[in-house]
Design a protein around this motif. Sequence first.
Motif, PDB file in Angstrom:
ATOM      1  N   SER A 127       4.605  -6.939  -0.170  1.00  0.00           N
ATOM      2  CA  SER A 127       4.475  -6.865   1.296  1.00  0.00           C
ATOM      3  C   SER A 127       5.169  -8.053   1.946  1.00  0.00           C
ATOM      4  O   SER A 127       4.934  -9.197   1.539  1.00  0.00           O
ATOM      5  CB  SER A 127       2.994  -6.928   1.705  1.00  0.00           C
ATOM      6  N   LYS A 134       3.089 -11.199   3.554  1.00  0.00           N
ATOM      7  CA  LYS A 134       2.419 -12.204   2.722  1.00  0.00           C
ATOM      8  C   LYS A 134       3.397 -13.272   2.253  1.00  0.00           C
ATOM      9  O   LYS A 134       3.077 -14.105   1.408  1.00  0.00           O
ATOM     10  CB  LYS A 134       1.738 -11.530   1.534  1.00  0.00           C
ATOM     11  N   THR A 192       0.833  -1.200   0.000  1.00  0.00           N
ATOM     12  CA  THR A 192       0.000   0.000   0.000  1.00  0.00           C
ATOM     13  C   THR A 192       0.868   1.250   0.000  1.00  0.00           C
ATOM     14  O   THR A 192       0.665   2.167  -0.808  1.00  0.00           O
ATOM     15  CB  THR A 192      -0.914   0.012   1.245  1.00  0.00           C
ATOM     16  N   ASP A 232       1.561  -4.555  -9.047  1.00  0.00           N
ATOM     17  CA  ASP A 232       1.225  -4.919  -7.671  1.00  0.00           C
ATOM     18  C   ASP A 232       1.544  -6.412  -7.542  1.00  0.00           C
ATOM     19  O   ASP A 232       0.807  -7.262  -8.041  1.00  0.00           O
ATOM     20  CB  ASP A 232      -0.260  -4.632  -7.432  1.00  0.00           C
TER      21      ASP A 232
HETATM   22  C1  LIG Z   1      -3.131  -7.733  -4.471  1.00  0.00           C
HETATM   23  C2  LIG Z   1      -2.909  -6.908  -3.232  1.00  0.00           C
HETATM   24  N1  LIG Z   1      -2.457  -5.661  -3.341  1.00  0.00           N
HETATM   25  C3  LIG Z   1      -2.217  -4.898  -2.269  1.00  0.00           C
HETATM   26  C4  LIG Z   1      -2.453  -5.359  -0.996  1.00  0.00           C
HETATM   27  C5  LIG Z   1      -2.149  -4.474   0.175  1.00  0.00           C
HETATM   28  O1  LIG Z   1      -1.095  -4.994   0.935  1.00  0.00           O
HETATM   29  P1  LIG Z   1      -0.662  -4.343   2.333  1.00  0.00           P
HETATM   30  O2  LIG Z   1      -1.928  -4.208   3.118  1.00  0.00           O
HETATM   31  O3  LIG Z   1       0.295  -5.321   2.914  1.00  0.00           O
HETATM   32  O4  LIG Z   1      -0.040  -3.027   2.024  1.00  0.00           O
HETATM   33  C6  LIG Z   1      -2.932  -6.643  -0.821  1.00  0.00           C
HETATM   34  C7  LIG Z   1      -3.244  -7.147   0.532  1.00  0.00           C
HETATM   35  O5  LIG Z   1      -4.151  -7.903   0.745  1.00  0.00           O
HETATM   36  C8  LIG Z   1      -3.159  -7.448  -1.966  1.00  0.00           C
HETATM   37  O6  LIG Z   1      -3.620  -8.695  -1.854  1.00  0.00           O
END
Ligand SMILES: Cc1ncc(COP(=O)(O)O)c(C=O)c1O
Length: 446
Positions: free
Chosen positions: A262, A265, A134, A239
Amino acid sequence: METHRRDFLRTLSAASSLPAFASIFRGKAEWAGRVCTDFADTKYRDLRNQFPLLRETVDDRPLVYLDSAATTQRPQAFLAALDGFYLHDNANPAKSLHTLARRSANLYDTARATVARFLNARGPDEIVWTRGTTEAINLVASSWGGANLGHGDEILVTVSDHYSSLVPWQLAAGRAGATIRVWDVSDDGHLRLDQLDQLLSKRTKIVTFPHVSNVLGAINPAKEICERAHRTGAVVLIDAAQSVPHFSVDVREIGCDFLALSGHKMCGPMGFGVLWARRELLDAMPPFQAGSNMVHEVELQSAPTHFAEGGLKFEAGTPNVPGAVGLAAAVLFLESFGRKELWTREQELTEYALSNLRKIEGLRILGPRKANERISVFTFVVENRKPLDIAASLDRMGVAVRAGDLASLPALKRFDVTAAVRASCYIYTSNDDIDRLVAGLTETNG
Ligand SMILES: Cc1ncc(COP(=O)(O)O)c(C=O)c1O
């Protein structure tokens, strides 16, 4: 000591021969004993046993954790790395000060080099540490977007974007007077390549898309999309929150401009992630946040002009050293099992899950039907049943899944629903976990 464990320790000690990493793996000998018997293959049994939390029970039933797309569980190697840092190396990093500060700085640098190698970046200076995907996307939307977007420009997003990928661009478009254009997916959840050339034009300044959708699980052809976007002069942000955790991603081979991920994950720290960007782009971008460590020679009366080089320009304030150390430990952990091998095993699991979930009456899975076109994330709806009710029933049986809009309402609406259940697997998920999910769904269906 059995062969696999010996190989595993050898891999880790090769990594820890880097002086800065010696302490990351302090404590590895205390890894938890084996209790998992789910996997026929001892290699995966051994892997799963390194996740202590998977031994939790819920109302006396063994936990089945199927919410890994939201966050994965953490292996003992990661926990030991954090322990090691706080017990032995904790200090605000500085290369020229006291011993602890130097150790901390050394760990921080080594972690950046580890992640750069993992993504096949040209160098550690292309890595920007962020709070996660994010923040990485917000950084680009704010810094690159602020400098490069203007009235009449277009930003190409997709119907399958996560809110964290969509909303920063909606706001950036509003600030710049730019237009958002939306790219659709096919009925099987892949981005529609047949639409791409019509959507791209000289006005398109940036294309942003999920390498893998967190709802549909579909793997999108990142390299081809980058090539086609570059032909019209657009830059591309991927992303990669749901791709890097599952299979090898090589930023140079794909040819993208920005990539976000991230740590949490992929067995790493929560609230810590990466923006990878081509060095030329980083050099041309203005700072995102301002403060210590990203600037030199500050005077009272003039705005600073001497900024830190590469990714450091975007990292104001005291850095999250344990975050970096933890992410590097997670990377080494995944690599020690072989990324290709983990991906092969995941595809077998996906095949197993798809064929068993399909047997449940009234259940519709969104996304690709073929295992080799998706990751092991299964979003589904069941006729005449509310997703939140299904999740609550499964929770009572010890099965943890997610339900709701999955931060991707447009993607759900594309498939005529506004909420769904998502069961998401990771490297430690066994066929037994899938059996418990299927049994739970069958029971609640009856
Ligand atoms: C495809 C995707 N993009 C962005 C995000 C956001 O990740 P974070 O909350 O770790 O910044 C997620 C989290 O679920 C995601 O699955």
